[in-house]
Scaffold this motif. Structure first.
Motif, PDB file in Angstrom:
ATOM      1  N   TYR A  43       0.998  -1.128  -0.040  1.00 16.24           N
ATOM      2  CA  TYR A  43      -0.187   0.067   0.093  1.00 16.24           C
ATOM      3  C   TYR A  43       0.827   1.301  -0.020  1.00 16.24           C
ATOM      4  O   TYR A  43       1.942   1.241   0.593  1.00 16.24           O
ATOM      5  CB  TYR A  43      -0.968  -0.076   1.289  1.00 16.24           C
ATOM      6  CG  TYR A  43      -1.841  -0.957   1.246  1.00 16.24           C
ATOM      7  CD1 TYR A  43      -3.176  -0.491   0.662  1.00 16.24           C
ATOM      8  CD2 TYR A  43      -1.670  -2.205   2.072  1.00 16.24           C
ATOM      9  CE1 TYR A  43      -4.277  -1.719   1.025  1.00 16.24           C
ATOM     10  CE2 TYR A  43      -2.511  -3.206   1.778  1.00 16.24           C
ATOM     11  CZ  TYR A  43      -4.123  -2.883   1.557  1.00 16.24           C
ATOM     12  OH  TYR A  43      -4.882  -3.826   1.540  1.00 16.24           O
TER      13      TYR A  43
ATOM     14  N   GLU B  85      -0.969   7.013   1.026  1.00 18.05           N
ATOM     15  CA  GLU B  85      -2.314   7.622   0.694  1.00 18.05           C
ATOM     16  C   GLU B  85      -3.416   6.444   0.668  1.00 18.05           C
ATOM     17  O   GLU B  85      -4.747   6.719   1.133  1.00 18.05           O
ATOM     18  CB  GLU B  85      -2.381   8.351  -0.774  1.00 18.05           C
ATOM     19  CG  GLU B  85      -1.126   9.435  -0.869  1.00 18.05           C
ATOM     20  CD  GLU B  85       0.094   9.016  -1.030  1.00 18.05           C
ATOM     21  OE1 GLU B  85       0.514   8.127  -1.225  1.00 18.05           O
ATOM     22  OE2 GLU B  85       0.873  10.410  -0.796  1.00 18.05           O
ATOM     23  N   GLN B  86      -2.911   5.323   0.062  1.00 20.19           N
ATOM     24  CA  GLN B  86      -4.161   4.253   0.128  1.00 20.19           C
ATOM     25  C   GLN B  86      -4.588   3.878   1.580  1.00 20.19           C
ATOM     26  O   GLN B  86      -5.514   3.666   2.020  1.00 20.19           O
ATOM     27  CB  GLN B  86      -3.528   2.967  -0.531  1.00 20.19           C
ATOM     28  CG  GLN B  86      -3.449   3.193  -2.036  1.00 20.19           C
ATOM     29  CD  GLN B  86      -2.913   1.966  -2.859  1.00 20.19           C
ATOM     30  OE1 GLN B  86      -1.714   1.602  -2.326  1.00 20.19           O
ATOM     31  NE2 GLN B  86      -3.253   1.298  -3.783  1.00 20.19           N
TER      32      GLN B  86
ATOM     33  N   LEU C 149      -4.323   5.930   4.154  1.00 17.91           N
ATOM     34  CA  LEU C 149      -5.289   6.859   4.776  1.00 17.91           C
ATOM     35  C   LEU C 149      -6.817   6.715   4.179  1.00 17.91           C
ATOM     36  O   LEU C 149      -7.855   6.766   4.677  1.00 17.91           O
ATOM     37  CB  LEU C 149      -4.581   8.114   4.541  1.00 17.91           C
ATOM     38  CG  LEU C 149      -3.396   8.682   5.230  1.00 17.91           C
ATOM     39  CD1 LEU C 149      -2.653   9.920   4.693  1.00 17.91           C
ATOM     40  CD2 LEU C 149      -3.420   8.515   6.673  1.00 17.91           C
ATOM     41  N   ASP C 150      -6.713   6.511   2.862  1.00 20.99           N
ATOM     42  CA  ASP C 150      -8.111   6.677   2.069  1.00 20.99           C
ATOM     43  C   ASP C 150      -9.013   5.274   2.455  1.00 20.99           C
ATOM     44  O   ASP C 150     -10.111   5.281   2.678  1.00 20.99           O
ATOM     45  CB  ASP C 150      -7.878   6.471   0.629  1.00 20.99           C
ATOM     46  CG  ASP C 150      -7.206   7.852   0.068  1.00 20.99           C
ATOM     47  OD1 ASP C 150      -7.366   8.786   0.636  1.00 20.99           O
ATOM     48  OD2 ASP C 150      -6.876   7.815  -1.294  1.00 20.99           O
ATOM     49  N   GLU C 151      -8.200   4.091   2.791  1.00 18.50           N
ATOM     50  CA  GLU C 151      -8.905   2.901   3.039  1.00 18.50           C
ATOM     51  C   GLU C 151      -9.231   2.765   4.632  1.00 18.50           C
ATOM     52  O   GLU C 151      -9.792   1.934   4.934  1.00 18.50           O
ATOM     53  CB  GLU C 151      -8.290   1.677   2.374  1.00 18.50           C
ATOM     54  CG  GLU C 151      -8.383   1.786   0.827  1.00 18.50           C
ATOM     55  CD  GLU C 151      -7.717   0.709   0.426  1.00 18.50           C
ATOM     56  OE1 GLU C 151      -7.501  -0.395   1.006  1.00 18.50           O
ATOM     57  OE2 GLU C 151      -7.091   0.624  -0.799  1.00 18.50           O
ATOM     58  N   GLY C 152      -8.784   3.805   5.254  1.00 24.90           N
ATOM     59  CA  GLY C 152      -8.970   3.828   6.814  1.00 24.90           C
ATOM     60  C   GLY C 152      -8.117   2.500   7.682  1.00 24.90           C
ATOM     61  O   GLY C 152      -8.677   1.967   8.437  1.00 24.90           O
TER      62      GLY C 152
ATOM     63  N   ARG D 140      -2.230   9.598  13.679  1.00 24.38           N
ATOM     64  CA  ARG D 140      -2.590   9.520  12.006  1.00 24.38           C
ATOM     65  C   ARG D 140      -2.351  10.936  11.386  1.00 24.38           C
ATOM     66  O   ARG D 140      -2.303  10.935  10.185  1.00 24.38           O
ATOM     67  CB  ARG D 140      -4.332   9.554  12.294  1.00 24.38           C
ATOM     68  CG  ARG D 140      -5.076   9.674  11.001  1.00 24.38           C
ATOM     69  CD  ARG D 140      -4.805   8.607   9.972  1.00 24.38           C
ATOM     70  NE  ARG D 140      -4.217   7.185  10.072  1.00 24.38           N
ATOM     71  CZ  ARG D 140      -4.836   6.135   9.782  1.00 24.38           C
ATOM     72  NH1 ARG D 140      -5.859   6.253   8.425  1.00 24.38           N
ATOM     73  NH2 ARG D 140      -4.780   4.764  10.133  1.00 24.38           N
TER      74      ARG D 140
ATOM     75  N   ILE E  70      -0.255  11.622   8.046  1.00 24.15           N
ATOM     76  CA  ILE E  70      -0.702  12.518   6.916  1.00 24.15           C
ATOM     77  C   ILE E  70       0.428  13.735   6.496  1.00 24.15           C
ATOM     78  O   ILE E  70       0.499  13.680   5.309  1.00 24.15           O
ATOM     79  CB  ILE E  70      -1.954  13.151   7.249  1.00 24.15           C
ATOM     80  CG1 ILE E  70      -3.140  12.213   7.559  1.00 24.15           C
ATOM     81  CG2 ILE E  70      -2.262  14.402   6.439  1.00 24.15           C
ATOM     82  CD1 ILE E  70      -4.441  12.900   8.064  1.00 24.15           C
TER      83      ILE E  70
ATOM     84  N   SER F 188       2.140  13.964   2.944  1.00 20.71           N
ATOM     85  CA  SER F 188       2.530  15.158   2.358  1.00 20.71           C
ATOM     86  C   SER F 188       3.682  15.711   1.825  1.00 20.71           C
ATOM     87  O   SER F 188       3.736  16.271   1.010  1.00 20.71           O
ATOM     88  CB  SER F 188       1.815  16.422   3.378  1.00 20.71           C
ATOM     89  OG  SER F 188       0.584  16.020   3.636  1.00 20.71           O
TER      90      SER F 188
END
Length: 77
Positions: free
Chosen positions: A4, A7-8, A10-13, A68, A72, A76
């Motif tokens: 992963y 970003e994935q 984070l997006d998928e929780g 978290r 992030i 970034s």
């Protein structure tokens, strides 16, 4: 095992072992029975396990932690 991007994750929780290592011992032990290994991700040049938390309440707590925000921030840069 799936690889992963941050970003994935984070997006998928999902939750990383990188984050778990910063949790209190109590929270870490609570999630140990509720996590399912789904893959790995590269954070700051190191590979870390990625988990799906099966308990919705613990999942919410984990993604609400200060770690978290740090993840992030890493994503970034």
């Amino acid at each position: 095992m799936k690889s992963y991007t941050i970003e994935q994750v984070l997006d998928e929780g999902l939750l990383t072992q990188w984050e778990v290592q910063h949790f209190s011992e109590g929270l870490s032990s609570m999630i140990s029975d509720s996590k399912s290994l789904v893959g790995v991700t590269l954070i700051s040049g190191e590979w870390w396990d990625v988990f799906k938390i099966t308990d919705p309440i613990l999942d919410f707590i984990c993604i609400s932690m200060e770690t978290r925000l740090k993840l992030i921030e890493i994503a970034s840069n």
